[in-house]
Design an enzyme around this catalytic site. Structure first.
Site, mmCIF file in Angstrom:
data_model
loop_
_atom_site.group_PDB
_atom_site.id
_atom_site.type_symbol
_atom_site.label_atom_id
_atom_site.label_comp_id
_atom_site.label_asym_id
_atom_site.label_seq_id
_atom_site.Cartn_x
_atom_site.Cartn_y
_atom_site.Cartn_z
ATOM 1 N N ASP A 198 -11.199 3.135 4.499
ATOM 2 C CA ASP A 198 -11.654 1.741 4.399
ATOM 3 C C ASP A 198 -13.182 1.659 4.303
ATOM 4 O OD1 ASP A 198 -9.742 -0.246 4.222
ATOM 5 O OD2 ASP A 198 -9.305 -0.252 6.373
ATOM 6 N N GLN A 223 -4.427 -1.317 9.777
ATOM 7 C CA GLN A 223 -4.300 -2.637 9.141
ATOM 8 C C GLN A 223 -4.897 -3.736 10.043
ATOM 9 O OE1 GLN A 223 -3.068 -3.301 5.993
ATOM 10 N NE2 GLN A 223 -3.766 -5.383 6.381
ATOM 11 N N LYS A 260 0.838 -1.210 0.000
ATOM 12 C CA LYS A 260 0.000 0.000 0.000
ATOM 13 C C LYS A 260 0.871 1.257 0.000
ATOM 14 C CE LYS A 260 -3.775 -2.395 2.290
ATOM 15 N NZ LYS A 260 -4.396 -2.787 3.562
#
Ligand code: NAP
Length: 312
Positions: free
Chosen positions: A124, A98, A54
């Protein structure tokens, strides 16, 4: 194998390319690139790989990405403190914590973290405000994996209006938002889960079948209507040589790769499904690359909202 392979990697490249102008404009407006903060608690090897990927993808696209670490023996409060600091930082547009968090942080640690995020920075799409907005079809930040699948379906010209869609899996991360997005495109949607009797019979009715189960080769040809589009979200690491031998014939490149590495990554879809379906996403190279592309897209969207003075 007769099904068409839906190339998620190519679609992800196209999505990233399409962001270039927006990134340039918002960089000028803000006087800095769109900025993503990644929070990593612990040292899970798979998470390290995902986070590195990422960071790299964001930097390659002209965004700024910064990593904030919390030690493996850190507490949930430490993660929440980092999140609150990043919420208050006007130099940060998007925050991603994460998953999975270390088990010792408690079974609802992830939900507590999602709840603590500023919804405007929730790239997210897991904060309850963004989930609610999605349900009402007015979301700006949508969970990356299902929104990536929608991009792929659109780019491949796969019709949804009036079609039957079946989603196997009802997680907050994939299954539920996937079902809502398909519904918003006027598909008639059925969600299956571990308590659904005869999943195969329902799945067989689908024009578009999405498997987000987390069980290697779970979706066999018995689940698939001939010609259907099959989206394989699953990522499963298989280490059992008997299973690999059952799924891949002698001489198959996956067999050779397994013999070299001792494991193989495969989706939820059995290889024989390619003989029945009309189109399938491969694993790897299908849904996975789209997830990171959509993370970038969400970061740019969040930065644009900040530049326009409407972060909410
Ligand atoms: P999850 O939270 O474990 O959810 C799995 C879902 O599958 C649950 O709803 C579960 O039902 C259902 N299920 C389990 N066994 C079943 C069965 N025998 N029949 C029908 N349904 C069954 O997993 P997730 O986070 O949604 O992820 C699913 C898979 O996608 C995993 O392999 C994950 O690694 C992968 N994934 C890939 C990406 C990507 O970028 N490609 C992103 C995210 C996830 P219950 O709710 O009843 O337990």
């Amino acid at each position: 194998m007769s099904a068409r392979s839906l190339d998620g990697a190519a679609a992800a490249t196209a999505i990233r390319a399409s962001l270039a102008d927006r990134i340039a404009r918002v960089t000028t407006a803000l006087g800095r690139p769109p900025t993503l903060a990644l929070v990593l608690a612990g040292a899970d090897p798979a998470s390290e790989i995902y986070v590195a990927s990422k960071l790299r993808t964001a930097a390659d696209a002209g965004c700024r990405a910064e990593l904030f670490r919390v030690a493996a023996d850190g507490r949930l409060d430490d993660v929440l403190a980092v999140v609150r600091r990043l919420n208050a930082d006007a130099g940060v547009d998007g925050i991603l914590v994460q998953s999975p968090l270390p088990k010792a942080m408690g079974h609802d640690a992830e939900q507590q973290v999602f709840d603590a995020l500023d919804p405007a920075k929730d790239v997210d799409g897991f904060h309850p405000v963004n989930v609610g907005r999605l349900a009402q079809k007015r979301a700006r930040l949508v969970a990356c994996t299902p929104s990536g699948v929608m991009q792929l379906l659109a780019r491949e010209g796969i019709a949804l209006a009036g079609k039957r869609a079946v989603v196997i899996g009802r997680s907050d991360i994939v299954g539920k938002p996937m079902a809502l997005l398909l519904l918003h495109q006027d598909a008639t949607v059925t969600i299956c889960h571990s308590r659904t009797p005869d999943v195969a019979a329902l799945a067989c009715e689908a024009d578009v079948l999405v498997a987000a189960v987390g069980r290697a080769a779970y979706v066999t040809p018995a689940f698939v209507k001939p010609g259907a589009t099959v989206i394989d979200v699953g990522i499963n690491r298989v280490t059992d040589p008997e299973l690999v031998a059952r799924w891949y014939p002698d001489g198959h490149p996956r067999r050779a790769s397994f013999e070299k590495k001792g494991s193989v990554v495969m989706g939820d879809v059995h290889p024989d499904v390619w003989d029945v379906a009309g189109a399938v996403t491969p694993v790897p190279g299908g849904v996975g690359p789209l997830t990171i592309a959509m993370l970038l897209a969400n970061t740019v969207t969040a930065a644009e909202a900040r530049a326009a003075g409407r972060p909410e």
